[in-house]
Design an enzyme around this catalytic site. Sequence first.
Site, PDB file in Angstrom:
ATOM      1  N   HIS A 164      56.334   2.142  64.710  1.00  0.00           N
ATOM      2  CA  HIS A 164      56.956   2.554  65.972  1.00  0.00           C
ATOM      3  C   HIS A 164      58.399   3.011  65.779  1.00  0.00           C
ATOM      4  O   HIS A 164      58.985   3.605  66.691  1.00  0.00           O
ATOM      5  CB  HIS A 164      56.877   1.423  67.016  1.00  0.00           C
ATOM      6  N   ASP A 229      46.440  -2.829  72.612  1.00  0.00           N
ATOM      7  CA  ASP A 229      45.158  -3.199  72.016  1.00  0.00           C
ATOM      8  C   ASP A 229      45.232  -3.103  70.502  1.00  0.00           C
ATOM      9  O   ASP A 229      45.963  -3.826  69.866  1.00  0.00           O
ATOM     10  CB  ASP A 229      44.006  -2.361  72.600  1.00  0.00           C
ATOM     11  N   SER A 305      63.245  -4.677  64.066  1.00  0.00           N
ATOM     12  CA  SER A 305      61.891  -4.166  63.881  1.00  0.00           C
ATOM     13  C   SER A 305      61.772  -3.433  62.553  1.00  0.00           C
ATOM     14  O   SER A 305      62.658  -2.667  62.174  1.00  0.00           O
ATOM     15  CB  SER A 305      61.534  -3.205  65.015  1.00  0.00           C
TER      16      SER A 305
END
Length: 372
Positions: A164, A229, A305
């Site tokens: 991401h 998900d 992150s």
Amino acid sequence: MAALSTLILLLCAAKDVMPSSSHWKPTWPSYRVPVILPQSTLNLDKPQFDAEARLEVVSPCGPACHKSSPLPTYEEVKNYLSYETLYANGSLTETEVGIYILSNSGDGSQGKSRTKRQIYGYDSRFSIFGKDFLLNYPFSTSVKLSTGCTGTLVAEKHVLTAAHCIHDGKSYVKGAQKLRVGFLKPKMKDGSKVTNTTNSAMPEKMKFQWIRVKRTHVPKGWIKGNANDIGMDYDYALLELKKPHKRKFMKIGVSPPARHLPGGRIHFSGYDNDRPGNLVYRFCDVKDETYDLLYQQCDAQPGASGSGVYVRMWKRQNHKWERKIIGIFSGHQWVDMNGTPQDFNVAVRITPLKYAQICYWIKGNYLDCREG
């Protein structure tokens, strides 16, 4: 039925062997690592680079949600592990892969409006100061991405990070085409040459030296999915630098079960946004796990992150202690647990399949990727 049997073999490929000695040490298990090989590569249209960089991923799907998800089919797993490669000139390719199980070679290898704090009670993070720490292993393996995230050196020219940080699941983020990786180095008072020895002149302050990224690999499991998900299970990417970084790097390894981790703890260092310019180290207990994710409450902020999650265990073959990256810190989740919101920070586990894929990206030869 044959495809399902093959999938079960893939998901259960890890065979951990723990020592029976009364003087037990937390020991790296031996694993049968599958083989992932490119089958075909297709040229894609150049991306637009129009997505905003998100320094954290938020998902309402917690441990119970992930554990109850249906087992993916063999074809779905192959699709998730296929990948896109973005080059520095903006060109983009998509590579389909095949997955194979080889017999052992006999070499002995066995609510959303809530504030996303990511801090749990007392802030247990440690800012790392001084070049004698920052420039030495393992802290020296942590690097900063120009998109704002953290990465970890895993080879002479490769950096592991979160997907991401360069792709939002639909499009590449702004700056991904000219992505750079920053290495903390001392800025000398007198302009003298920098060395890693303790006798060198004391630096006035630390600064980043940047190296351009040559290409990036992102699994299609992230691109096709989303953080609610299957996508979060594949929130990892590998960056290849244009030139070697000349630092010691940390090896990747297959993530053992949480019960086999030393003290049940994990460690990672990153460039948290609330402490600009500082490398921040932390460790904490693993609270829960699924096949693909580790749930913990390590204090963290956006910017951390992409940090490599590592542990230190005994390597029997080499008769020494060894640190390995077993996951990639992805971000924050809040989960409704029987009407009570609960916070987690989530790391993507390096499974045997992911190990085989990342190792092949690095080495380009599956024969060098048989032991996780």
